[in-house]
Scaffold this motif. Structure first.
Motif, short mmCIF file in Angstrom:
data_model
loop_
_atom_site.label_atom_id
_atom_site.label_comp_id
_atom_site.label_asym_id
_atom_site.label_seq_id
_atom_site.Cartn_x
_atom_site.Cartn_y
_atom_site.Cartn_z
N UNK A 16 0.85 -1.19 0.00
CA UNK A 16 0.00 0.00 0.00
C UNK A 16 0.88 1.23 0.00
N UNK A 17 0.29 2.38 -0.34
CA UNK A 17 1.07 3.62 -0.37
C UNK A 17 2.22 3.50 -1.34
N UNK A 18 3.44 3.59 -0.83
CA UNK A 18 4.64 3.38 -1.66
C UNK A 18 5.46 2.21 -1.14
N UNK A 19 4.81 1.32 -0.39
CA UNK A 19 5.50 0.23 0.29
C UNK A 19 5.29 -1.12 -0.39
N UNK A 20 6.38 -1.88 -0.44
CA UNK A 20 6.37 -3.24 -0.97
C UNK A 20 6.87 -4.20 0.10
N UNK A 21 6.49 -5.46 -0.04
CA UNK A 21 6.98 -6.52 0.84
C UNK A 21 7.89 -7.43 0.03
N UNK A 22 9.05 -7.75 0.59
CA UNK A 22 10.01 -8.63 -0.07
C UNK A 22 10.35 -9.78 0.88
N UNK A 69 11.12 -8.38 4.49
CA UNK A 69 11.51 -6.97 4.51
C UNK A 69 10.35 -6.14 3.95
N UNK A 70 10.13 -4.98 4.52
CA UNK A 70 9.21 -4.00 3.95
C UNK A 70 10.04 -2.81 3.50
N UNK A 71 9.77 -2.29 2.30
CA UNK A 71 10.57 -1.16 1.82
C UNK A 71 9.72 -0.18 1.03
N UNK A 72 10.04 1.09 1.22
CA UNK A 72 9.38 2.15 0.46
C UNK A 72 10.17 2.42 -0.82
N UNK A 73 9.47 2.65 -1.90
CA UNK A 73 10.12 2.93 -3.18
C UNK A 73 10.31 4.43 -3.32
N UNK A 76 16.41 5.30 -7.34
CA UNK A 76 16.84 4.35 -8.37
C UNK A 76 17.00 2.94 -7.82
N UNK A 77 17.61 2.83 -6.62
CA UNK A 77 17.88 1.51 -6.05
C UNK A 77 16.62 0.71 -5.80
N UNK A 78 15.67 1.31 -5.09
CA UNK A 78 14.44 0.58 -4.78
C UNK A 78 13.58 0.35 -6.02
N UNK A 79 13.70 1.21 -7.02
CA UNK A 79 12.96 0.99 -8.27
C UNK A 79 13.50 -0.24 -9.00
#
Length: 259
Positions: A16-22, A69-73, A76-79
Motif C-alpha cells: 500500500x502507499x509506496x510500500x512493498x513486501x520482499x 523486509x518491507x521497503x518504500x520505493x 533508483x535503487x528501490x525501483x
C-alpha cells in the motif's frame, strides 16, 4: 556471523502507499537474526553497478528459512528492487547491527512510525511470544502508509493506530496520548523506530520523565559494516561520533543527538 548470499525471492509485491513486501529464502541469515537487526540488499544483478551501493532494510520478520523486509520505493535503487520477480535471486548481506533492543524489561511501550514499524515488528513478535506486557503504537500520515496492518493482524498483535488525517485509527500523532500511556506503564521501557521528528518527540517525553528509551535509527548506509564511517551520529556522553550500522542501530535516546 555475517553472510553474503544470493537469495531466492519468494515474494515481492506491492502492499500500500509506496510500500512493498520482499520475502527471500535466506536460511543462514534467518537462523542467526536477532530482533532489531538489518540487511543490506544489492539492487541490481551482480554484473551491474549502477546504482553501486546496497540498500539497508530492517528484518521485519523471520519465518523458518525466510526473512521478510518491507521497503518504500523512493529512488533508483528501490525501483530496481521492485522489478525483481518471484524465483529471481537477489544478493543480501546480513544479519547486521550489534547493539539491539534490551530484553531485560517485563513491560514495553513500542512506537513505530510509517515504514519504521518494520524496525520494531520482529521485537514485538518476540516479546509477545515471551508473554511480556507491552503497548504497541503505530502511526502514519494516512491509512495507506500503515503498510503493516495485515502483518499485525496475521500475528495477532494488539496495536493502537494513529493517522494525521484520521483515515484510520485515531486522528493525530503517536505522541498525543503518550503521557497517559506512560502514566499507566511507569515500569516500561520505550522502544522506537520511525521518522526523525517522531523519534525526537518521543525521546523528549521519555527523557523528561527519566524513562528508558531506545531508538532504532534509520540511516543511509554505504557499507553496513562500519568501514566507510558514512552513517555516524553524535554520542553526547563521549563527545564523539558512533556508527549507526556498527555501534547501533539501537541507541539510548539520552546518549545521542538527533540532528
Amino acid at each position: 556471523m555475517i553472510y553474503d548470499l544470493e537469495c531466492k525471492i519468494i515474494e515481492n509485491r506491492f502492499v500500500s502507499g509506496k510500500t512493498y513486501i520482499l520475502k527471500v529464502e535466506a536460511p543462514e541469515i534467518a537462523k542467526n537474526t536477532k530482533a532489531g537487526q538489518f540487511v543490506m540488499v544489492k539492487p541490481t544483478l551482480e554484473d551491474y553497478y549502477d546504482p553501486l551501493l546496497r540498500r539497508a532494510f530492517a528484518i521485519a520478520d523471520v519465518e523458518g528459512d525466510t526473512i521478510t523486509l518491507f521497503y518504500d520505493v523512493h529512488g533508483k535503487g528501490t525501483k530496481f528492487i521492485v522489478r525483481r520477480k518471484e524465483g529471481d535471486y537477489i544478493n543480501v548481506l546480513g544479519p547486521l547491527g550489534n547493539n539491539l533492543f534490551p530484553e531485560n524489561y517485563d513491560n514495553y511501550i513500542v512506537v513505530g512510525g510509517g515504514i519504521g514499524f518494520a524496525g520494531v515488528s520482529l521485537f514485538l513478535k518476540e516479546i509477545k511470544k515471551q508473554g511480556k506486557k507491552f503497548v504497541a503504537i503505530y502511526g502514519a500520515r494516512k491509512k495507506e502508509d500503515l503498510s503493516m496492518i495485515d502483518w499485525i493482524n496475521e500475528n495477532g498483535i494488539d496495536v493502537l493506530y494513529y493517522t494525521d488525517d484520521g483515515s484510520f485509527g485515531k486522528k493525530g500523532l503517536v505522541t498525543q496520548d503518550l503521557d497517559s500511556i506512560i502514566e499507566q506503564n511507569k515500569d516500561a521501557a520505550l522502544i522506537v523506530c520511525g521518522p526523525k521528528p517522531m523519534m525526537k518527540a518521543v525521546s523528549k517525553i521519555a527523557i523528561s520523565k527519566n524513562m528508558p528509551c531506545y531508538l532504532s535509527l534509520e540511516s543511509r548506509m554505504a557499507c553496513g559494516i562500519g568501514i566507510c564511517v558514512g552513517c555516524v551520529v553524535k554520542d553526547t556522553t563521549k563527545d564523539t561520533y558512533v556508527r549507526v550500522c556498527y555501534e547501533g542501530p539501537v541507541f539510548e535516546a539520552k546518549e545521542i543527538e538527533l540532528s
